[in-house]
Motif scaffolding. Structure first.
Motif, short mmCIF file in Angstrom:
data_model
loop_
_atom_site.label_atom_id
_atom_site.label_comp_id
_atom_site.label_asym_id
_atom_site.label_seq_id
_atom_site.Cartn_x
_atom_site.Cartn_y
_atom_site.Cartn_z
N TYR A 1 7.71 -0.02 -9.76
CA TYR A 1 6.79 -0.41 -8.69
C TYR A 1 5.35 0.00 -9.05
CZ TYR A 1 11.16 -0.79 -6.01
OH TYR A 1 12.42 -1.12 -5.57
N PRO A 2 4.74 -0.62 -10.08
CA PRO A 2 3.41 -0.19 -10.51
C PRO A 2 2.26 -0.72 -9.65
CG PRO A 2 4.18 -1.98 -11.89
CD PRO A 2 5.31 -1.65 -10.98
N ASP A 3 2.46 -1.86 -9.01
CA ASP A 3 1.36 -2.50 -8.29
C ASP A 3 0.88 -1.67 -7.11
OD1 ASP A 3 1.59 -4.55 -10.08
OD2 ASP A 3 2.72 -5.87 -8.73
N HIS A 4 -0.46 -1.54 -6.98
CA HIS A 4 -1.09 -0.82 -5.86
C HIS A 4 -0.59 0.62 -5.75
CE1 HIS A 4 -2.76 -4.65 -4.53
NE2 HIS A 4 -1.54 -5.18 -4.58
N ALA B 1 16.38 0.69 -2.62
CA ALA B 1 16.11 1.13 -1.25
C ALA B 1 14.70 1.69 -1.11
CB ALA B 1 17.13 2.19 -0.84
N ALA B 2 14.14 2.27 -2.17
CA ALA B 2 12.80 2.86 -2.11
C ALA B 2 11.72 1.82 -1.83
CB ALA B 2 12.50 3.58 -3.43
N ASP B 3 12.02 0.58 -2.10
CA ASP B 3 11.05 -0.49 -1.84
C ASP B 3 10.61 -0.51 -0.38
OD1 ASP B 3 9.48 -2.75 -2.57
OD2 ASP B 3 11.05 -4.09 -1.84
N GLY B 4 11.47 -0.06 0.53
CA GLY B 4 11.14 -0.06 1.94
C GLY B 4 10.26 1.08 2.40
N LEU B 5 9.96 2.03 1.52
CA LEU B 5 9.17 3.20 1.91
C LEU B 5 7.70 2.88 2.11
CD1 LEU B 5 10.74 5.88 -0.46
CD2 LEU B 5 10.84 5.91 2.05
N VAL B 6 7.18 1.88 1.37
CA VAL B 6 5.76 1.54 1.44
C VAL B 6 5.61 0.03 1.60
CG1 VAL B 6 5.16 3.51 -0.03
CG2 VAL B 6 5.50 1.28 -1.06
N ASP B 7 4.45 -0.39 2.10
CA ASP B 7 4.22 -1.82 2.25
C ASP B 7 3.68 -2.41 0.95
OD1 ASP B 7 1.45 -1.30 2.12
OD2 ASP B 7 1.20 -1.38 4.31
N ALA B 8 3.35 -3.69 0.99
CA ALA B 8 2.94 -4.39 -0.23
C ALA B 8 1.64 -3.85 -0.80
CB ALA B 8 2.80 -5.89 0.06
N ASP B 9 0.82 -3.19 0.03
CA ASP B 9 -0.45 -2.64 -0.42
C ASP B 9 -0.35 -1.17 -0.82
OD1 ASP B 9 -1.83 -5.06 0.02
OD2 ASP B 9 -1.96 -4.61 2.18
N GLY B 10 0.84 -0.61 -0.78
CA GLY B 10 1.02 0.77 -1.18
C GLY B 10 0.84 1.78 -0.06
N GLU B 11 0.76 1.31 1.19
CA GLU B 11 0.64 2.22 2.32
C GLU B 11 2.04 2.69 2.74
OE1 GLU B 11 -2.05 3.40 3.86
OE2 GLU B 11 -3.42 2.31 2.52
N VAL B 12 2.17 3.99 2.96
CA VAL B 12 3.45 4.54 3.42
C VAL B 12 3.78 3.98 4.79
CG1 VAL B 12 4.66 6.63 4.15
CG2 VAL B 12 3.28 6.65 2.06
N ARG B 13 4.99 3.54 4.96
CA ARG B 13 5.45 3.03 6.26
C ARG B 13 6.00 4.21 7.06
NH1 ARG B 13 9.43 -1.88 5.30
NH2 ARG B 13 9.23 -1.91 7.58
N ALA B 14 5.26 4.59 8.08
CA ALA B 14 5.64 5.78 8.86
C ALA B 14 7.02 5.64 9.48
CB ALA B 14 4.59 6.02 9.95
N ASP B 15 7.35 4.45 9.97
CA ASP B 15 8.64 4.28 10.63
C ASP B 15 9.80 4.39 9.64
OD1 ASP B 15 7.77 1.85 9.44
OD2 ASP B 15 9.25 0.74 10.62
N GLN B 16 9.55 4.12 8.36
CA GLN B 16 10.60 4.15 7.36
C GLN B 16 10.71 5.49 6.63
OE1 GLN B 16 12.91 1.64 6.74
NE2 GLN B 16 12.02 0.92 8.67
N SER B 17 9.75 6.36 6.81
CA SER B 17 9.75 7.64 6.10
C SER B 17 9.84 8.84 7.04
CB SER B 17 8.48 7.77 5.25
OG SER B 17 7.32 7.66 6.05
N ASP B 18 10.05 8.58 8.32
CA ASP B 18 10.10 9.63 9.33
C ASP B 18 11.46 10.32 9.35
OD1 ASP B 18 9.32 11.06 11.77
OD2 ASP B 18 10.78 9.74 12.75
N LEU B 19 11.45 11.65 9.38
CA LEU B 19 12.68 12.43 9.47
C LEU B 19 12.73 13.28 10.74
CD1 LEU B 19 13.30 13.70 5.81
CD2 LEU B 19 14.33 11.73 6.96
N SER B 20 12.04 12.83 11.79
CA SER B 20 12.04 13.60 13.03
C SER B 20 13.42 13.59 13.71
CB SER B 20 10.98 13.06 14.00
OG SER B 20 11.23 11.70 14.31
N SER B 21 14.25 12.63 13.37
CA SER B 21 15.64 12.64 13.81
C SER B 21 16.52 12.62 12.56
CB SER B 21 15.95 11.43 14.70
OG SER B 21 15.75 10.22 14.00
N PRO B 22 17.71 13.18 12.65
CA PRO B 22 18.55 13.32 11.45
C PRO B 22 18.98 11.96 10.88
CG PRO B 22 19.32 14.77 13.21
CD PRO B 22 18.32 13.84 13.82
N CYS B 23 19.14 11.93 9.57
CA CYS B 23 19.75 10.77 8.92
C CYS B 23 21.27 10.83 9.14
CB CYS B 23 19.47 10.78 7.43
SG CYS B 23 17.73 10.69 6.95
#
Length: 324
Positions: A301-304, A125-147
Motif C-alpha cells: 500500500y505505497p500510495d499516499h 483486512a488492513a486496507d480498511g484501516l485508512v481511506d484512499a487518501d491515507g487518512e486513518v478511519r476512526a470508526d475502523q481503528s477504534d478499540l473503545s469496545s472489545p473485539c
C-alpha cells in the motif's frame, strides 16, 4: 477455559471439524496445555511487540487476546493450528516408526500454511484501516469496545489483529512443541526421549511473508528443503491435516509428558534451559513476523503513505489522533 496442556475431553473426527480445518486454511476474514499456557503466550507476545497498551492487550491477553483465540474451541481441536502431529523418529533411533519423514513434514507444512493464509488475510483486512487518501478511519481503528474473535464483519483493526493472532499462535507453539531449540535428556534416544536439535536461530521454514507472495506449490517445496531430518513435534490426539483423528499416540513420540515445553514444569523443560530456549525462540520469531508484516504493508500500500498509516493505526491506541 482449559488449555491444551490439560488434554481436554476425548475427541472424534467429524465433518464439522474437518470443515473447520478447511475453512481455517482458505477463508478470507470478514470481521473483527497442549500449547504454551495463555500466560506464556501473553508473556511472549508482549515481549515481542512495541505496541501501545490497549492494542497490545487486545492481542496478547492470556484469556481474551487474539493470540490465544486458537486455544478456544473448536479451534482447540485442530492440530495444524498448534503444530501438532509432525512427529518422527529416524531409523537409527527406532525401527519401523509409524510415520515417515515425508508424512511428518506434511503435517508441519499444514501448520505453516495456516500462518501463511492468516498473513495474507491480515494484509487484505488492513486496507480498511485508512481511506484512499491515507487518512486513518476512526470508526475502523477504534478499540473503545472489545473485539470479538469470531471472523464476523466488524472493525478493520479487529480483523487484522484476529488474523495476525491466529497466525502467530501456531508459530509460538512450534517452539514449544518441537525439538528445534531443545536438547534431549541424558540417556538413550527413543520415543520417551527424542533427539533435540539445539538450534539457536529462527526457523528458516517460517518465512511467512516470503511464502505469502508465492504459490502454495512453490513455497511448500522451498520450506520442505529447510526442514531437518530429525525435526519433530509431538503426537497429540486431535485432528491432523487429513481430518483423521489418531486413536492414540502409542508407538509415536507423544506431545504430553515427553516433547512439549508448555510450562517450566513440563518434563522436557527440565532438561537444561529448554523452556527458556523455547520462549526466547518464540519471542524472537514474533518480532520477526511483526517486522515482516509492517514491511509487507509498506510494499502493498505505497500510495499516499497508506501502508505507513496502517502500521501507525495498528501500533497506537488512538490512531485517529496519533497518526497525522
Amino acid at each position: 477455559m482449559p488449555h491444551r496442556l490439560l488434554y481436554g475431553p476425548p475427541r472424534t473426527a467429524s465433518v464439522a471439524v474437518a470443515a473447520l480445518l478447511a475453512a481455517t486454511l482458505t477463508a478470507v476474514p470478514s470481521g473483527p496445555a497442549h500449547a504454551f499456557t495463555g500466560d506464556n503466550h501473553e508473556d511472549i507476545t508482549r515481549a515481542a511487540l512495541p505496541w501501545e497498551p490497549i492494542t497490545l492487550t487486545a492481542m496478547a491477553d492470556a484469556r481474551d487476546g487474539a493470540v490465544n483465540a486458537d486455544d478456544h474451541r473448536p479451534y482447540f481441536n485442530v492440530g495444524p493450528l498448534h503444530c501438532d502431529n509432525a512427529d518422527y523418529l529416524g531409523p537409527r533411533y527406532a525401527t519401523g516408526y509409524p510415520r515417515t519423514r515425508d508424512e511428518a513434514t506434511t503435517e508441519l507444512l499444514a501448520c505453516i500454511r495456516t500462518s501463511v493464509t492468516r498473513f495474507r488475510n491480515a494484509v487484505r483486512a488492513a486496507d480498511g484501516l485508512v481511506d484512499a487518501d491515507g487518512e486513518v478511519r476512526a470508526d475502523q481503528s477504534d478499540l473503545s469496545s472489545p473485539c470479538t474473535w469470531d471472523g464476523r464483519p466488524g472493525r478493520a483493526k479487529c480483523a487484522v489483529l484476529e488474523q495476525l493472532g491466529r497466525g502467530w499462535h501456531p508459530i509460538e507453539d512450534f517452539y514449544s512443541h518441537s525439538n528445534w531449540s531443545d536438547r534431549a535428556a541424558p540417556g538413550p534416544i527413543g520415543l520417551d526421549n527424542p533427539p533435540g536439535l539445539e538450534r539457536t536461530g529462527l526457523a528458516p521454514f517460517l518465512d511467512i511473508r516470503r511464502y505469502s507472495t508465492m504459490t502454495d506449490a512453490d513455497w511448500t517445496r522451498e520450506a520442505s528443503e529447510h526442514i531437518p531430518a530429525d525435526l519433530a513435534t509431538g503426537c497429540y490426539t486431535d485432528i491432523d491435516s487429513t481430518g483423521v483423528k489418531p486413536a492414540d499416540c502409542d508407538g509415536r513420540v507423544p506431545h504430553n509428558r515427553v516433547l512439549n515445553k508448555d510450562t517450566a514444569a513440563s518434563d522436557r523443560s527440565k532438561t537444561g534451559d529448554n523452556f527458556r530456549h523455547a520462549t526466547a525462540g518464540a519471542t524472537a520469531e514474533i518480532t520477526r513476523q511483526w517486522n515482516d508484516f509492517k514491511a509487507e504493508l509498506l510494499r502493498a500500500y505505497p500510495d499516499h503513505g497508506r501502508g505507513a498509516q496502517m502500521v501507525c493505526a495498528l501500533v497506537h491506541d488512538d490512531p485517529a489522533t496519533d497518526c497525522p
